[in-house]
Design an enzyme around this catalytic site. Structure first.
Site, PDB file in Angstrom:
ATOM      1  N   ASP A 177      73.139  55.228  62.318  1.00 39.72           N
ATOM      2  CA  ASP A 177      72.396  54.938  61.347  1.00 39.72           C
ATOM      3  C   ASP A 177      72.185  55.649  60.197  1.00 39.72           C
ATOM      4  O   ASP A 177      72.941  56.891  60.299  1.00 39.72           O
ATOM      5  CB  ASP A 177      70.689  54.644  62.191  1.00 39.72           C
ATOM      6  CG  ASP A 177      70.032  53.464  61.396  1.00 39.72           C
ATOM      7  OD1 ASP A 177      70.293  52.880  60.456  1.00 39.72           O
ATOM      8  OD2 ASP A 177      69.248  52.923  62.281  1.00 39.72           O
ATOM      9  N   ASP A 232      67.790  44.838  57.640  1.00 36.92           N
ATOM     10  CA  ASP A 232      67.556  44.613  59.117  1.00 36.92           C
ATOM     11  C   ASP A 232      67.203  42.882  59.135  1.00 36.92           C
ATOM     12  O   ASP A 232      66.348  42.434  58.355  1.00 36.92           O
ATOM     13  CB  ASP A 232      66.315  45.174  59.831  1.00 36.92           C
ATOM     14  CG  ASP A 232      66.868  46.656  60.200  1.00 36.92           C
ATOM     15  OD1 ASP A 232      67.786  47.213  59.782  1.00 36.92           O
ATOM     16  OD2 ASP A 232      65.923  47.311  60.877  1.00 36.92           O
TER      17      ASP A 232
END
Ligand code: GLA
Length: 419
Positions: A177, A232
């Site tokens: 990430d 997301d």
């Protein structure tokens, strides 16, 4: 894996083409897009080939985040591994079982990353062994920065040590990430992470998750095997529609060895209708997206199974040509027709209806790159042969037309019939 010679040749061409693009994009401080002409030039002999072997087709598996968030433990992972085998998910191609954020709690005195001892009392090596024992592959999650998005220890300053731990445990896939990384240079950081993985001696898929912030489609091939292109996903129709639009813009970047990642699947999580989930899954397949299930595999309804385990749709996603499909017809009233060319010369065609009512949509062969003549149609959701249709290229009414329900998708495979 069995691949045709045509597909093999296509792969070789792609490797060469994209090695040039990667070499251009990964130079120090460069984040500019490789130009179309660069991709069309013969390869410079010094350019390193991109290794496609880790992801010749889009990776498939399961990831904990969409359904379970931080609520992960070894019981869930073992039960999910069991379910992946029992439900037929593994047979259908879902191989990677990935624990997302929150498995890690601290660093030991020697700097090693430590898994939560309460939630993972047997340790990561034992868990990886269990997962491997089921015939699956094992994945975890980290972050380029000092902390993950959920505030757990990130990899900053420890790339080599972490890669060595992953290799010891038997990790096959790492999602990395980009939280707490604002001042860092993404191509450089992810390339360093890739180098640490390489130095570990274990082949590990690198899933780049910087949400499309730094144009990964211009540099990530040869660094990771998949790269997120958007923020997301949410378990709702608006999110899926927005992601389809955003991810569709980078079709040139996808191909064997590296894939645009429009985020993990929400199929089965309850926020969309059956037709909406079928559109979600169809478009991920047509866009050659990684298929990472994000629902509770231990408790799937028949509807959810019929989507995630639709082998005819999965075959579109996993087609060895590795082309990302594109919109070929745009209708102002909320209809789109997409086409993904397949290795055997046939075309996957998706008729998508974003509108509030039924829509009739059609294609002619010239719109999907097929020559005039007869073609066989297979409906991949109805699992039905629709017969042979002939488009002579002359008469307007010679077209393949379908009725698509609101928010639904009809997905067919159109194969030319050679006389
Ligand atoms: C980011 C990622 C998500 C998930 C979470 C975990 O938001 O994009 O996919 O990994 O972090 O904290």
């Amino acid at each position: 894996m069995l691949i045709s010679r045509t597909a093999n040749r296509t792969w070789t061409a792609l490797i060469v083409m994209l090695a040039v693009a990667a070499a251009v994009a990964c130079g120090p401080g460069r984040t500019d897009k490789p130009s179309a002409t660069a991709a069309g030039q013969p390869a410079a002999s010094a350019a390193p080939a991109v290794d496609v072997s880790l992801a010749p087709v889009p990776p498939m598996g399961f990831n904990t985040w969409n359904k379970f968030g931080c609520n992960v433990d070894e019981k869930l992972i073992r039960e999910t591994a069991d379910a992946m085998v029992e439900t037929g998910m593994l047979d259908a191609g879902y191989r990677y079982l990935v624990i997302d954020d929150c498995w890690q709690v601290e660093r030991a005195a020697d700097g090693r990353i430590v898994a939560d001892p309460e939630r993972f009392p047997s340790g990561m090596k034992a868990l990886a062994d269990y997962v491997h024992g089921k015939g699956l592959l094992f994945g975890v999650y980290s972050d380029i920065g000092p902390q993950t998005c959920a505030g757990r220890p990130g990899a900053a300053g420890h790339f080599d040590l972490d890669a060595a731990s992953y290799a010891e445990w038997g990790v096959d896939y790492i999602k990395v990430d980009w939280c707490h990384c604002d001042d860092l240079h993404a191509p450089t950081e992810y390339a360093r992470f890739r180098d640490a993985l390489r130095a570990s001696g274990r082949p590990i898929v690198l899933s780049i998750c910087e949400w499309g912030r730094n144009d990964p489609w211009t540099w990530a091939r040869g660094v990771g095997q998949l790269w997120r292109t958007t923020a997301d996903i949410g378990d709702n129709w608006d999110s899926v529609v927005w992601i389809i639009g955003a991810n569709s813009r980078h079709a040139d970047a996808a191909g064997p060895g590296g894939w645009n990642d429009p985020d993990m699947l929400e199929v089965g999580n309850g926020g969309m209708t059956y037709d909406e989930y079928k559109t979600h899954f169809s478009l991920w397949a047509v866009m050659a997206a990684p298929l990472m299930a994000g629902n509770d595999l231990r408790a799937m309804t028949d509807e959810t199974r019929s989507i995630l385990l639709n082998k005819e749709v999965i075959a579109v996603d996993q087609d060895p040509l590795g082309a990302q499909g594109r919109v070929v017809i745009e209708r102002g009233y909320g209809g789109q027709v997409w086409m993904k060319p397949l290795a055997d010369g046939s075309k996957a065609v998706a008729f998508v209806n974003y509108s509030g009512g039924d829509l009739n949509l059609y294609v002619r062969w010239s719109q999907i790159g097929l020559p005039a003549g007869p073609a066989r149609i297979r409906d991949l959701w109805a699992h039905e042969d629709k017969g042979v249709h002939t488009d002579t290229g002359k008469h307007y009414n010679e077209r393949y037309e379908v009725k698509v329900p609101s928010h639904g998708t009809v997905l067919v495979r159109i194969s030319p019939v050679t006389p």
